[in-house]
Design a protein around this motif. Structure first.
Motif, mmCIF file in Angstrom:
data_model
loop_
_atom_site.group_PDB
_atom_site.id
_atom_site.type_symbol
_atom_site.label_atom_id
_atom_site.label_comp_id
_atom_site.label_asym_id
_atom_site.label_seq_id
_atom_site.Cartn_x
_atom_site.Cartn_y
_atom_site.Cartn_z
ATOM 1 N N UNK A 126 7.960 34.729 -3.983
ATOM 2 C CA UNK A 126 8.020 34.373 -5.369
ATOM 3 C C UNK A 126 8.631 33.174 -5.747
ATOM 4 N N UNK A 127 9.847 32.643 -4.897
ATOM 5 C CA UNK A 127 10.656 31.532 -5.321
ATOM 6 C C UNK A 127 10.074 30.283 -4.478
ATOM 7 N N UNK A 128 8.915 30.244 -3.969
ATOM 8 C CA UNK A 128 8.355 29.304 -3.202
ATOM 9 C C UNK A 128 8.348 27.971 -3.767
ATOM 10 N N UNK A 129 8.771 26.999 -3.484
ATOM 11 C CA UNK A 129 8.540 25.658 -4.134
ATOM 12 C C UNK A 129 7.399 24.888 -3.423
ATOM 13 N N UNK A 130 6.274 24.365 -4.016
ATOM 14 C CA UNK A 130 4.989 24.112 -3.447
ATOM 15 C C UNK A 130 5.053 22.526 -3.936
ATOM 16 N N UNK A 131 4.963 21.646 -2.957
ATOM 17 C CA UNK A 131 5.155 20.225 -3.040
ATOM 18 C C UNK A 131 3.675 19.657 -2.591
ATOM 19 N N UNK A 132 3.467 18.454 -3.518
ATOM 20 C CA UNK A 132 2.270 17.564 -2.940
ATOM 21 C C UNK A 132 2.874 16.569 -2.014
ATOM 22 N N UNK A 133 2.094 16.618 -0.923
ATOM 23 C CA UNK A 133 2.909 15.794 0.262
ATOM 24 C C UNK A 133 2.052 14.505 0.371
ATOM 25 N N UNK A 134 2.806 13.437 0.625
ATOM 26 C CA UNK A 134 2.058 12.101 0.748
ATOM 27 C C UNK A 134 2.967 11.385 1.859
ATOM 28 N N UNK A 135 2.025 10.921 2.958
ATOM 29 C CA UNK A 135 2.726 10.160 4.172
ATOM 30 C C UNK A 135 2.851 8.837 3.901
ATOM 31 N N UNK A 136 3.695 8.183 4.583
ATOM 32 C CA UNK A 136 4.033 6.786 4.127
ATOM 33 C C UNK A 136 2.861 5.808 4.467
ATOM 34 N N UNK A 137 1.964 6.136 5.542
ATOM 35 C CA UNK A 137 0.685 5.314 5.377
ATOM 36 C C UNK A 137 -0.259 5.579 4.428
ATOM 37 N N UNK A 138 -0.223 6.728 3.882
ATOM 38 C CA UNK A 138 -1.042 6.885 2.517
ATOM 39 C C UNK A 138 -0.438 5.973 1.302
ATOM 40 N N UNK A 139 0.936 5.952 1.367
ATOM 41 C CA UNK A 139 1.682 5.062 0.304
ATOM 42 C C UNK A 139 1.271 3.641 0.427
ATOM 43 N N UNK A 140 1.526 3.116 1.683
ATOM 44 C CA UNK A 140 1.100 1.819 1.991
ATOM 45 C C UNK A 140 -0.520 1.624 1.615
ATOM 46 N N UNK A 141 -1.386 2.532 1.945
ATOM 47 C CA UNK A 141 -2.734 2.278 1.530
ATOM 48 C C UNK A 141 -2.985 2.170 0.146
ATOM 49 N N UNK A 142 -2.299 3.029 -0.478
ATOM 50 C CA UNK A 142 -2.289 2.870 -2.072
ATOM 51 C C UNK A 142 -1.699 1.628 -2.481
ATOM 52 N N UNK A 143 -0.887 0.894 -2.174
ATOM 53 C CA UNK A 143 -0.312 -0.382 -2.247
ATOM 54 C C UNK A 143 -1.149 -1.463 -2.147
#
Length: 156
Positions: free
Chosen positions: A71-88
């Motif tokens: 019940x205490x699980x923390x769920x993150x949306x993950x982004x890889x560095x190459x995805x961040x680079x592609x967005x830029x």
């Protein structure tokens, strides 16, 4: 025009079928279109919940259960560095400003109020300033090696 004289358009309404008025009435001489016998053919059936299975072991109880749901699980949306680079590179993110969850929402990558974690997948060639909720160790080292900075936000 008088409100008391309003009527529905011709042919738009039909009278209700009168049930249980004899064998020749069309619907239900003796069973009133409820089928033969059983709990659902009797009066008072409307009080039965839709999930009731007549005393049979309910589906929710006869399906096996296994595992553990934290019940205490923390769920993150993950982004890889190459995805961040592609967005830029595509212009959806600006490399000169600080990359925050709000800028990722505006870029359409995540939803509002989502927690974000940056992972170290791929390579990074530009210095980025990133403020998100979590980083992997490899992402930290790659961002700092490229001359960027990181800052963890609180997840509450």
């Amino acid at each position: 025009m008088n409100l008391a004289t309003l009527k529905p358009a011709k042919g738009s309404t039909r009278p209700n079928k009168r049930l249980g008025r004899g064998v020749g009435s069309g619907k239900g001489g003796h069973s009133s279109s409820r089928g033969n016998k059983g709990q659902k053919s009797r009066t008072g059936n409307h009080r039965m919940p839709s999930w009731f299975e007549g005393g049979q072991m309910p589906l929710q109880r006869r399906v096996p259960k296994f595992g553990f749901k934290n019940p205490n699980r923390v769920s993150y949306n993950v982004l890889n560095l190459d995805q961040v680079g592609a967005l830029i590179e595509s212009g959806r993110l600006n490399a000169d400003t600080v990359i925050t969850p709000n800028s990722l929402v505006e870029a359409g990558v995540i939803r509002k109020n989502d927690l974000v974690k940056i992972l170290g997948g791929g390579e990074l060639s530009i210095a980025l300033n990133i403020e998100v909720h979590a980083f992997s160790k490899s992402a930290e080292t790659k961002i700092q090696a490229a001359g960027g900075s990181i800052q963890c936000l609180s997840s509450n």
